[in-house]
Design a protein around this motif. Structure first.
Motif, short mmCIF file in Angstrom:
data_model
loop_
_atom_site.label_atom_id
_atom_site.label_comp_id
_atom_site.label_asym_id
_atom_site.label_seq_id
_atom_site.Cartn_x
_atom_site.Cartn_y
_atom_site.Cartn_z
N HIS A 13 0.69 -0.96 0.03
CA HIS A 13 0.40 0.17 0.12
C HIS A 13 1.07 1.25 -0.16
O HIS A 13 0.89 1.82 -0.73
CB HIS A 13 -0.63 0.23 0.96
N TYR A 44 5.06 0.82 -4.39
CA TYR A 44 3.73 1.15 -3.10
C TYR A 44 2.50 1.61 -3.78
O TYR A 44 2.78 2.77 -4.89
CB TYR A 44 4.63 2.24 -2.16
N MET A 45 1.52 1.54 -3.82
CA MET A 45 0.01 1.99 -4.69
C MET A 45 -0.24 3.86 -4.40
O MET A 45 -0.50 4.05 -4.93
CB MET A 45 -0.87 1.46 -3.79
N GLU A 46 0.86 4.29 -3.08
CA GLU A 46 0.46 5.67 -2.26
C GLU A 46 1.43 5.63 -1.85
O GLU A 46 1.58 4.66 -0.89
CB GLU A 46 -1.09 6.07 -2.55
N ASP A 51 6.86 3.88 -7.24
CA ASP A 51 5.25 3.15 -7.66
C ASP A 51 5.25 2.19 -8.99
O ASP A 51 6.57 1.72 -9.36
CB ASP A 51 4.21 4.47 -8.67
N PRO A 71 1.19 -8.88 -4.88
CA PRO A 71 0.37 -7.53 -3.99
C PRO A 71 0.68 -7.82 -2.67
O PRO A 71 -0.37 -9.49 -2.43
CB PRO A 71 -0.85 -7.81 -4.15
N LYS A 78 -9.63 -2.24 -2.08
CA LYS A 78 -9.98 -1.43 -3.54
C LYS A 78 -8.61 -1.85 -4.61
O LYS A 78 -8.93 -1.11 -6.20
CB LYS A 78 -10.30 -0.17 -3.26
N HIS A 79 -7.17 -1.91 -3.92
CA HIS A 79 -6.23 -1.37 -4.79
C HIS A 79 -6.51 -2.30 -4.68
O HIS A 79 -5.73 -2.81 -6.27
CB HIS A 79 -5.11 -1.28 -3.81
N ASP A 83 -7.88 -0.85 -8.40
CA ASP A 83 -6.50 0.21 -9.33
C ASP A 83 -5.98 -0.75 -10.40
O ASP A 83 -5.44 -0.44 -10.72
CB ASP A 83 -6.10 0.43 -8.36
N LEU A 84 -5.33 -2.39 -9.24
CA LEU A 84 -3.90 -2.95 -10.16
C LEU A 84 -4.39 -3.86 -11.20
O LEU A 84 -3.68 -3.63 -12.26
CB LEU A 84 -3.41 -4.00 -8.77
N GLN A 87 -3.56 -0.91 -13.70
CA GLN A 87 -2.17 -0.43 -13.70
C GLN A 87 -1.42 -1.18 -14.40
O GLN A 87 -0.39 -1.38 -15.19
CB GLN A 87 -1.29 -0.31 -12.24
#
Length: 123
Positions: A13, A44-46, A51, A71, A78-79, A83-84, A87
């Motif tokens: 994360h 890292y997602m954020e 990134d 992951p 949600k990521h 999101d993943l 990406q």
């Protein structure tokens, strides 16, 4: 047939606190200890760098032709769910010659669940 050169991205994360990243980076260090030829990068997602696109680019620049994203999430949030995959689609478009793959989130691994249970019992 061409042999693929593997690379691994350990994706977490992220946090502004640098200490939060230490366990993620320790996994990468352990991978390197176990196999000095391994290509591994943390992402890292954020809230932290690098990134996922930056980490993938570094592995590709190092010769990786196949990038496996792992992951390091305990739950399917949600990521991981939304999101993943977006990406990864963007990475596949940016580098069509590179094979990108995605591992299940580690929290769904029976081995990790068993390990966490053992740690909880001992604590």
């Amino acid at each position: 047939m061409t042999t693929q050169v593997p690379g691994t991205v350990l994706l977490a994360h992220g946090s502004r606190d640098a200490r939060w990243r230490e366990p993620i980076e320790a996994v990468a260090a352990r991978m390197r200890e176990d196999d000095p030829t391994v290509r591994v990068s943390c992402a890292y997602m954020e809230l932290a760098a690098p990134d996922l696109p930056t980490a993938a680019a570094a592995l590709i620049a190092d010769g990786a032709t196949a990038v496996h994203v792992v992951p390091l999430f305990l739950g399917m949030g949600k990521h991981a769910r939304e999101d993943l995959p977006l990406q990864l689609d963007a990475l596949r478009q940016r580098w069509p010659a590179v094979a990108f793959s995605l591992a299940p989130i580690v929290g769904e691994s029976p081995e990790l669940v068993a390990l966490l249970a053992r740690i909880a019992i001992k604590s």
